[in-house]
Design an enzyme around this catalytic site. Structure first.
Site, PDB file in Angstrom:
ATOM      1  N   CYS A  38       0.824  -1.212   0.000  1.00 35.84           N
ATOM      2  CA  CYS A  38       0.000   0.000   0.000  1.00 35.84           C
ATOM      3  C   CYS A  38       0.854   1.257   0.000  1.00 35.84           C
ATOM      4  O   CYS A  38       2.034   1.219   0.326  1.00 35.84           O
ATOM      5  CB  CYS A  38      -0.833   0.049   1.283  1.00 35.84           C
ATOM      6  SG  CYS A  38      -2.181  -1.116   1.349  1.00 35.84           S
ATOM      7  N   CYS A  42      -2.739   4.711   2.931  1.00 31.28           N
ATOM      8  CA  CYS A  42      -3.909   3.842   2.754  1.00 31.28           C
ATOM      9  C   CYS A  42      -4.600   3.578   4.086  1.00 31.28           C
ATOM     10  O   CYS A  42      -3.963   3.303   5.088  1.00 31.28           O
ATOM     11  CB  CYS A  42      -3.506   2.508   2.129  1.00 31.28           C
ATOM     12  SG  CYS A  42      -4.937   1.447   1.821  1.00 31.28           S
ATOM     13  N   CYS A  69      -2.360  -3.015  -3.532  1.00 27.14           N
ATOM     14  CA  CYS A  69      -3.684  -2.928  -2.898  1.00 27.14           C
ATOM     15  C   CYS A  69      -4.680  -2.347  -3.898  1.00 27.14           C
ATOM     16  O   CYS A  69      -4.378  -1.392  -4.604  1.00 27.14           O
ATOM     17  CB  CYS A  69      -3.554  -2.026  -1.665  1.00 27.14           C
ATOM     18  SG  CYS A  69      -5.098  -1.455  -0.965  1.00 27.14           S
ATOM     19  N   CYS A  72      -5.878   1.582  -2.541  1.00 22.30           N
ATOM     20  CA  CYS A  72      -5.040   2.790  -2.694  1.00 22.30           C
ATOM     21  C   CYS A  72      -4.208   2.768  -3.981  1.00 22.30           C
ATOM     22  O   CYS A  72      -3.590   3.776  -4.327  1.00 22.30           O
ATOM     23  CB  CYS A  72      -4.151   2.985  -1.479  1.00 22.30           C
ATOM     24  SG  CYS A  72      -2.911   1.698  -1.264  1.00 22.30           S
TER      25      CYS A  72
HETATM   26 ZN   LIG Z   1      -3.923   0.118   0.278  1.00 23.40          ZN
END
Ligand SMILES: [Zn+2]
Length: 187
Positions: A38, A42, A69, A72
């Site tokens: 991330c 995030c 992810c 994000c």
């Molecule tokens: Zn994330």
């Protein structure tokens, strides 16, 4: 664990816990148990410290077997080459926040005009470079208040403020506390 040029592991943990978007692009946050990485900002992550690791680039995280992810989208931020300018600017500020920087100086170093830098930075991060520097200095001050016995005046100059009143003003704006209150509440 990854060694980072600018941040210690515990600093990166704090930044990620605060979901602070001023650091997006400077490092990435990966969770061993889920195999996902991330941006530091995030909001979908809250794993145990033992399960996290950090990477400096998207490529490093992918090479280590982590997937971006979906929320994000850390791999998306590098599609636009203007992000390189933003990240260069943030990295420059990270290295020089202790000094009395001017926008002109930062822009000169990045190789674009101050006007363009200011506009681009605001457009991409929703903050002015000045505001970014100030946030960073206050974050560093918070860290020093928590981890050292340094006097408040010493911390003010250590993190790059030029006078005590601008330090107080910025600190209060960002944390709602004065530095004294902040330190007292901790003990
Ligand atoms: Zn994330």
């Amino acid at each position: 664990m990854v060694v980072h040029a600018t941040f210690s592991f515990s600093e990166m943990v704090k930044i990620a816990e605060a979901c602070d978007d001023s650091y997006d692009g400077l490092f990435f946050y990966a969770v061993k148990t889920t195999g996902i990485f991330c941006r530091p900002s995030c909001k979908s992550k809250s794993p145990n410290k033992e399960n996290i690791t950090f990477f400096q680039t998207v490529a490093d995280a992918k090479r280590a077997g982590f997937r971006p992810c979906k929320r994000c989208q850390p791999d998306r931020m590098h599609f636009d080459p203007k992000w390189d300018l933003i990240n260069d600017t943030r990295a420059y500020i990270q290295r020089h926040y202790k000094e009395n920087m001017t926008l002109k100086q930062i822009a000169q170093n990045i190789g674009i005009s101050p006007y363009y830098l200011s506009r681009l930075f605001k457009q991409y991060t929703l903050k002015t470079p000045r505001c970014y520097v100030e946030n960073l200095r206050v974050n560093k001050a918070v860290h020093l208040l928590q981890t050292t016995e340094l006097s408040i005046i010493a911390i003010c100059y250590e993190v790059g403020f030029q006078n005590v009143s601008s330090f107080y003003q910025a600190f209060k704006k960002q944390t709602q506390y004065t530095p004294q209150q902040y330190r007292k509440d901790l003990t």
